[in-house]
Motif scaffolding. Structure first.
Motif, PDB file in Angstrom:
ATOM      1  N   THR A   1     -10.477   0.498  -9.822  1.00  0.00           N
ATOM      2  CA  THR A   1      -9.689  -0.629  -9.512  1.00  0.00           C
ATOM      3  C   THR A   1      -8.434  -0.368  -8.848  1.00  0.00           C
ATOM      4  O   THR A   1      -7.957  -1.171  -8.034  1.00  0.00           O
TER       5      THR A   1
ATOM      6  N   LEU B   1      -5.116  -0.690  -1.484  1.00  0.00           N
ATOM      7  CA  LEU B   1      -5.533  -1.003  -0.268  1.00  0.00           C
ATOM      8  C   LEU B   1      -5.470  -2.522   0.243  1.00  0.00           C
ATOM      9  O   LEU B   1      -4.783  -2.826   1.132  1.00  0.00           O
ATOM     10  N   ASP B   2      -5.483  -3.429  -0.740  1.00  0.00           N
ATOM     11  CA  ASP B   2      -5.019  -5.050  -0.579  1.00  0.00           C
ATOM     12  C   ASP B   2      -3.744  -5.093  -0.480  1.00  0.00           C
ATOM     13  O   ASP B   2      -3.085  -5.903   0.142  1.00  0.00           O
ATOM     14  N   ARG B   3      -2.732  -4.079  -1.003  1.00  0.00           N
ATOM     15  CA  ARG B   3      -1.379  -4.219  -0.774  1.00  0.00           C
ATOM     16  C   ARG B   3      -1.083  -3.832   0.738  1.00  0.00           C
ATOM     17  O   ARG B   3       0.190  -3.675   0.907  1.00  0.00           O
ATOM     18  N   GLY B   4      -1.957  -3.318   1.603  1.00  0.00           N
ATOM     19  CA  GLY B   4      -1.644  -2.852   2.834  1.00  0.00           C
ATOM     20  C   GLY B   4      -1.258  -1.260   2.879  1.00  0.00           C
ATOM     21  O   GLY B   4      -0.933  -0.691   3.794  1.00  0.00           O
TER      22      GLY B   4
ATOM     23  N   HIS C   1     -15.101   3.643  -0.827  1.00  0.00           N
ATOM     24  CA  HIS C   1     -13.991   2.928  -0.118  1.00  0.00           C
ATOM     25  C   HIS C   1     -13.604   3.583   0.872  1.00  0.00           C
ATOM     26  O   HIS C   1     -12.316   3.217   1.548  1.00  0.00           O
TER      27      HIS C   1
ATOM     28  N   SER D   1      -1.069   1.830 -10.460  1.00  0.00           N
ATOM     29  CA  SER D   1      -0.869   0.475  -9.697  1.00  0.00           C
ATOM     30  C   SER D   1       0.389   0.439  -9.337  1.00  0.00           C
ATOM     31  O   SER D   1       0.882  -0.522  -8.396  1.00  0.00           O
TER      32      SER D   1
ATOM     33  N   ARG E   1      -1.964   2.646   3.095  1.00  0.00           N
ATOM     34  CA  ARG E   1      -3.193   3.286   3.726  1.00  0.00           C
ATOM     35  C   ARG E   1      -3.308   4.738   2.885  1.00  0.00           C
ATOM     36  O   ARG E   1      -2.225   5.628   2.877  1.00  0.00           O
TER      37      ARG E   1
ATOM     38  N   PRO F   1      -8.967  -0.204  -4.506  1.00  0.00           N
ATOM     39  CA  PRO F   1      -8.845  -1.410  -3.776  1.00  0.00           C
ATOM     40  C   PRO F   1      -7.556  -2.218  -3.930  1.00  0.00           C
ATOM     41  O   PRO F   1      -7.013  -2.753  -3.040  1.00  0.00           O
ATOM     42  N   ARG F   2      -6.996  -2.092  -5.152  1.00  0.00           N
ATOM     43  CA  ARG F   2      -5.711  -2.991  -5.238  1.00  0.00           C
ATOM     44  C   ARG F   2      -4.524  -2.359  -4.324  1.00  0.00           C
ATOM     45  O   ARG F   2      -3.935  -3.154  -3.907  1.00  0.00           O
TER      46      ARG F   2
END
Length: 236
Positions: A211, A217-220, A69, A185, A222, A214-215
């Motif tokens: 899990t 990261l998908d929320r923006g 990742h 999360s 860093r 990437p979750r």
């Protein structure tokens, strides 16, 4: 045996639960309290921290996941385990992750130790890490978050920045992949996440992070290493 130092240490550790909650809910680290542990990183950032390694099984598995990742982490290493597995400590550094000092042997309650032993735990671990990696750690995390005025003073005396957390996965309890995933999360902007790669079976941790990373990261968000100095209110 005199239980008073241990009871005082446990009371101090418990008090930090409230401090962690405050920093989780309010994205500010007071710049006036530079001697306090780092609880936060910058706005839009999240820091993954990993304690109790290196471990010959779980550290490589976690490093492989982070590499897939392209995510940096901060590994708080136990000095004796570094001496047992110096090649893993070097691999962490070579992969671009930050390393920190997590004491020589992880004694608990850490805040109950006398000043001489505190300095020994920190300084001997520092030497083991440097001998293995050639890198001088600049961060320190007290075992189990066992902070006190004496622990913080020993940390500062060693030239290190104390680091705590705001989101505790409690993965050391092995609560299940689902529970670890749900807890991590919930991380948000500026949070410092606590996980482990040593001290037990960390298969649940590795699976959950597969899990969670990437979750987030998908929320923006860093991923960043823990900085060598606290984040100020102006930066948060």
């Amino acid at each position: 045996m005199n239980q008073l130092p241990i009871l005082r240490a446990k009371a101090l550790e418990a008090s930090f639960l409230g401090v962690r909650t405050f920093h989780r809910l309010r994205p500010v680290t007071p710049s006036a309290r530079r001697s306090w542990p780092v609880f936060r990183v910058g706005a839009g950032e999240v820091a993954l921290t990993v304690d109790d390694g290196p471990d010959p099984r779980w550290t490589p598995a976690l490093l492989d996941l982070l590499a897939r990742h392209r995510v940096p982490a901060t590994f708080f290493l136990i000095g004796d385990r570094v001496a047992e597995h110096p090649e893993l400590a070097r691999r962490i550094v070579a992969a671009g992750h930050r390393i920190g000092n997590h004491s020589l042997r992880h004694p608990m309650p850490f805040a109950a130790l006398d000043a001489d032993r505190l300095h020994g735990e920190i300084n001997h671990a520092q030497q083991r890490i440097h001998d293995a990696t050639g890198v001088a750690a600049r961060l320190f995390r007290a075992p189990s978050g066992g902070w006190s005025a004496r622990v913080l003073a020993a940390t500062v005396d060693a030239g290190l920045t104390p680091v705590d957390w705001t989101v505790n996965s409690s993965d050391w309890k092995e609560p299940g992949v689902g529970q670890i995933t749900r807890t991590l999360s919930r991380a948000g902007s500026g949070h410092v996440l606590l996980c482990h790669d040593g001290g037990g079976d960390r298969s649940q941790t590795v699976a959950a992070l597969g899990t969670v990373i990437p979750r987030l990261l998908d929320r923006g968000l860093r991923f960043v290493p823990v900085p060598d100095r606290p984040t100020t209110a102006e930066e948060a």
